[in-house]
Scaffold this motif. Sequence first.
Motif: not given
Length: 213
Positions: A168-181, A138-146, A110-115
């Motif tokens: 990296q700027r992500y464009f979220f569709m309406p209704g998606q959860n925005r990652s705070g990091s 493509r990861c959030g900062a906490p997930e990358l540290a882990a 959900k917040s970190c994926a292998i591309t």
Amino acid sequence: MPPLPNDRDRWLALGLLLAALALAYFVLLHPWWTAPMLEENTRIEGLQERDLRVRTELAQAPEVEKRLVQVEADQRTRPGFLPEATPELATAGLVQRLEAVVAQASPGNKSCAITNRSPMSDVRPERFPRVTVQVRLRCGAPELAAVMHSLEGGSPRVFVDNLNILAQRYFFMPGQNRSGSGGLDVSFDMFGYIRPRPPAPTNRRPGAPNAVR
């Protein structure tokens, strides 16, 4: 009172005799007897020192062997080499380890994926064969540290090199959860080492004498 002529002749003859003896020693006796004996004494002293060093090392052999057993036991509890025997299997093992670490840091990706994950051939001559996989996440900062902590802190040893991190700027569709990091585009080389293959035994020529045991 000046010495008599006979006394002068006697002392002169004695001096000439001593000079002749010294000249004979340095011309005949020293190069053919004294110098070889001095060289032989030096060689004997060198052999005695070498024998002493060898005896000292042999006396330390049990302690060295005991220490070697301890080091091998420590290596077995925390191996430094990858367990696979070939670069192909080791590459597959690195990829599986990466996938497991990413899944643990971000269940469901959900917040970190292998591309991207692609093997890279390493042509540099090294003592131990090196296996490298180029990774992009493509990861959030906490997930990358882990992920980094799990990769470099696990066993067997895996190393990370050429780390590049871009925001990296992500464009979220309406209704998606925005990652705070926010998101990070991360690329790096993940590599480990496999044990070198033992050298193949040399075939003894027919008729060759057996080695002395």
